[in-house]
Design an enzyme around this catalytic site. Sequence first.
Site, PDB file in Angstrom:
ATOM      1  N   ARG A   1      -3.726   4.415   3.962  1.00 33.62           N
ATOM      2  CA  ARG A   1      -2.511   4.430   3.139  1.00 33.62           C
ATOM      3  C   ARG A   1      -2.843   4.863   1.721  1.00 33.62           C
ATOM      4  O   ARG A   1      -3.811   4.388   1.148  1.00 33.62           O
ATOM      5  CB  ARG A   1      -1.889   3.007   3.120  1.00 33.62           C
ATOM      6  CG  ARG A   1      -0.804   2.813   4.153  1.00 33.62           C
ATOM      7  CD  ARG A   1      -0.366   1.402   4.304  1.00 33.62           C
ATOM      8  NE  ARG A   1       0.044   0.751   3.078  1.00 33.62           N
ATOM      9  CZ  ARG A   1       0.553  -0.498   3.028  1.00 33.62           C
ATOM     10  NH1 ARG A   1       0.699  -1.181   4.152  1.00 33.62           N
ATOM     11  NH2 ARG A   1       0.896  -1.040   1.899  1.00 33.62           N
TER      12      ARG A   1
ATOM     13  N   ARG B   1      10.807 -10.190  -2.002  1.00 29.52           N
ATOM     14  CA  ARG B   1       9.667 -10.062  -2.917  1.00 29.52           C
ATOM     15  C   ARG B   1      10.032 -10.459  -4.336  1.00 29.52           C
ATOM     16  O   ARG B   1       9.174 -10.464  -5.201  1.00 29.52           O
ATOM     17  CB  ARG B   1       9.214  -8.603  -2.928  1.00 29.52           C
ATOM     18  CG  ARG B   1       7.993  -8.303  -2.095  1.00 29.52           C
ATOM     19  CD  ARG B   1       7.778  -6.813  -2.169  1.00 29.52           C
ATOM     20  NE  ARG B   1       6.410  -6.446  -1.967  1.00 29.52           N
ATOM     21  CZ  ARG B   1       5.900  -6.072  -0.808  1.00 29.52           C
ATOM     22  NH1 ARG B   1       6.628  -6.082   0.277  1.00 29.52           N
ATOM     23  NH2 ARG B   1       4.641  -5.691  -0.740  1.00 29.52           N
TER      24      ARG B   1
HETATM   25  P1  AP5 Z   1       3.973  -3.494   2.270  1.00 28.50           P
HETATM   26  O1  AP5 Z   1       3.749  -2.521   3.349  1.00 28.50           O
HETATM   27  O2  AP5 Z   1       4.810  -4.692   2.538  1.00 28.50           O
HETATM   28  O3  AP5 Z   1       2.549  -3.891   1.665  1.00 28.50           O
HETATM   29  P2  AP5 Z   1       1.913  -5.269   1.173  1.00 28.50           P
HETATM   30  O4  AP5 Z   1       2.813  -6.422   0.960  1.00 28.50           O
HETATM   31  O5  AP5 Z   1       1.105  -4.847   0.029  1.00 28.50           O
HETATM   32  O6  AP5 Z   1       1.152  -5.778   2.390  1.00 28.50           O
HETATM   33  P3  AP5 Z   1       0.141  -4.995   3.190  1.00 28.50           P
HETATM   34  O7  AP5 Z   1       0.829  -4.159   4.228  1.00 28.50           O
HETATM   35  O8  AP5 Z   1      -0.804  -4.268   2.283  1.00 28.50           O
HETATM   36  O9  AP5 Z   1      -0.740  -6.176   3.845  1.00 28.50           O
HETATM   37  P4  AP5 Z   1      -0.566  -7.133   5.086  1.00 28.50           P
HETATM   38  O10 AP5 Z   1      -0.548  -8.525   4.573  1.00 28.50           O
HETATM   39  O11 AP5 Z   1       0.545  -6.719   5.995  1.00 28.50           O
HETATM   40  O12 AP5 Z   1      -1.982  -6.897   5.774  1.00 28.50           O
HETATM   41  P5  AP5 Z   1      -2.358  -6.208   7.176  1.00 28.50           P
HETATM   42  O13 AP5 Z   1      -1.895  -7.059   8.307  1.00 28.50           O
HETATM   43  O14 AP5 Z   1      -1.998  -4.764   7.189  1.00 28.50           O
HETATM   44  O15 AP5 Z   1       4.654  -2.780   0.995  1.00 28.50           O
HETATM   45  C1  AP5 Z   1       4.176  -1.546   0.504  1.00 28.50           C
HETATM   46  C2  AP5 Z   1       4.991  -1.131  -0.719  1.00 28.50           C
HETATM   47  O16 AP5 Z   1       6.382  -0.955  -0.345  1.00 28.50           O
HETATM   48  C3  AP5 Z   1       5.043  -2.152  -1.864  1.00 28.50           C
HETATM   49  O17 AP5 Z   1       3.925  -2.033  -2.729  1.00 28.50           O
HETATM   50  C4  AP5 Z   1       6.367  -1.779  -2.560  1.00 28.50           C
HETATM   51  O18 AP5 Z   1       6.210  -0.630  -3.361  1.00 28.50           O
HETATM   52  C5  AP5 Z   1       7.273  -1.402  -1.402  1.00 28.50           C
HETATM   53  N1  AP5 Z   1       8.047  -2.552  -0.889  1.00 28.50           N
HETATM   54  C6  AP5 Z   1       7.969  -3.117   0.352  1.00 28.50           C
HETATM   55  N2  AP5 Z   1       8.829  -4.141   0.463  1.00 28.50           N
HETATM   56  C7  AP5 Z   1       9.475  -4.247  -0.714  1.00 28.50           C
HETATM   57  C8  AP5 Z   1      10.475  -5.141  -1.225  1.00 28.50           C
HETATM   58  N3  AP5 Z   1      10.972  -6.141  -0.480  1.00 28.50           N
HETATM   59  N4  AP5 Z   1      10.921  -4.956  -2.507  1.00 28.50           N
HETATM   60  C9  AP5 Z   1      10.445  -3.950  -3.267  1.00 28.50           C
HETATM   61  N5  AP5 Z   1       9.499  -3.074  -2.862  1.00 28.50           N
HETATM   62  C10 AP5 Z   1       9.009  -3.223  -1.583  1.00 28.50           C
HETATM   63  O19 AP5 Z   1      -3.974  -6.363   7.113  1.00 28.50           O
HETATM   64  C11 AP5 Z   1      -4.752  -5.665   6.161  1.00 28.50           C
HETATM   65  C12 AP5 Z   1      -6.081  -5.213   6.820  1.00 28.50           C
HETATM   66  O20 AP5 Z   1      -6.862  -6.352   7.166  1.00 28.50           O
HETATM   67  C13 AP5 Z   1      -5.915  -4.427   8.120  1.00 28.50           C
HETATM   68  O21 AP5 Z   1      -6.900  -3.437   8.159  1.00 28.50           O
HETATM   69  C14 AP5 Z   1      -6.144  -5.454   9.234  1.00 28.50           C
HETATM   70  O22 AP5 Z   1      -6.712  -4.840  10.374  1.00 28.50           O
HETATM   71  C15 AP5 Z   1      -7.115  -6.423   8.572  1.00 28.50           C
HETATM   72  N6  AP5 Z   1      -6.850  -7.829   8.920  1.00 28.50           N
HETATM   73  C16 AP5 Z   1      -5.630  -8.414   8.996  1.00 28.50           C
HETATM   74  N7  AP5 Z   1      -5.752  -9.731   9.250  1.00 28.50           N
HETATM   75  C17 AP5 Z   1      -7.094  -9.976   9.325  1.00 28.50           C
HETATM   76  C18 AP5 Z   1      -7.849 -11.155   9.541  1.00 28.50           C
HETATM   77  N8  AP5 Z   1      -7.247 -12.336   9.710  1.00 28.50           N
HETATM   78  N9  AP5 Z   1      -9.210 -11.079   9.533  1.00 28.50           N
HETATM   79  C19 AP5 Z   1      -9.806  -9.886   9.331  1.00 28.50           C
HETATM   80  N10 AP5 Z   1      -9.148  -8.727   9.108  1.00 28.50           N
HETATM   81  C20 AP5 Z   1      -7.792  -8.769   9.105  1.00 28.50           C
END
Ligand code: AP5
Length: 217
Positions: free
Chosen positions: A160, A88
């Site tokens: 979450r 990241r």
């Molecule tokens: P993390 O869990 O990695 O969160 P994020 O990057 O914010 O990503 P998300 O999990 O929110 O989204 P996603 O892209 O995976 O979407 P999803 O598939 O769930 O990190 C959380 C926290 O941890 C960070 O803020 C930080 O504090 C810390 N952290 C983690 N890694 C770190 C690092 N390397 N360094 C430092 N800090 C770190 O989909 C979202 C929703 O949309 C779901 O409800 C799903 O059902 C729906 N959906 C998904 N795809 C589609 C589609 N194509 N069409 C319609 N709906 C869809």
Amino acid sequence: MRIIFIGPPGAGKGTQAKVVSEKFNIPHISTGDILRQAIKNNTPMGMEAKAYVEKGGLVPDDVMNKIVVLRLQEPDCKNGFILDGYPRTEQQALNLDEALCQQNKEIEFVLDFETSKEVIIKRLSGRRICKNCQGVYHIKNMPSKKEGICDKCGGQLYQRPDDNEKTIENRLKVYAQATEPLIDYYRKQNKLVEVNGDLDADALFEILNKIFGQKRK
Ligand code: AP5
């Protein structure tokens, strides 16, 4: 195959990583899931990470680098992995390159999920997660069969704590400042593949399946 999924929060990285992992039999390594599990279990690392995660900030690089380097040494990563949420920052990307180089390996694909803000907000505000198996649902796009209950394990679904408006804004800001520059970093290495994160999940999986399927041949 050694793959990175990069993209803003809510782009669908985790959702796609789960299906790609099953189809190609490589582990899905989500640093977000690892941190949430550590927070739930009150481990020392979880206690350190909690405040950063709750505010949508980044957990320090040295903590994240240690977690990932150790995870990549596990036997199931021998034939590849999908990194979701790491690296990241530039520091994390450099650390990953170095760790892989020591094993004579390198990242092969970096998938950039380009997603509009409107779609991100809708997805994150309706996301629900299973407390038990971390399965991901959406109240409209991907609802569970029984409201509030995970289809796979019967666990309780929850929202979450970082999926609230204020924290989402901060996560987007942090993404733009710290993570977006990595897109150029990997473009220069000729590893970047851009995909449209706004597509529905099945359409997006079809595209990923083609990209990775060709590599397998
Ligand atoms: P993390 O869990 O990695 O969160 P994020 O990057 O914010 O990503 P998300 O999990 O929110 O989204 P996603 O892209 O995976 O979407 P999803 O598939 O769930 O990190 C959380 C926290 O941890 C960070 O803020 C930080 O504090 C810390 N952290 C983690 N890694 C770190 C690092 N390397 N360094 C430092 N800090 C770190 O989909 C979202 C929703 O949309 C779901 O409800 C799903 O059902 C729906 N959906 C998904 N795809 C589609 C589609 N194509 N069409 C319609 N709906 C869809």
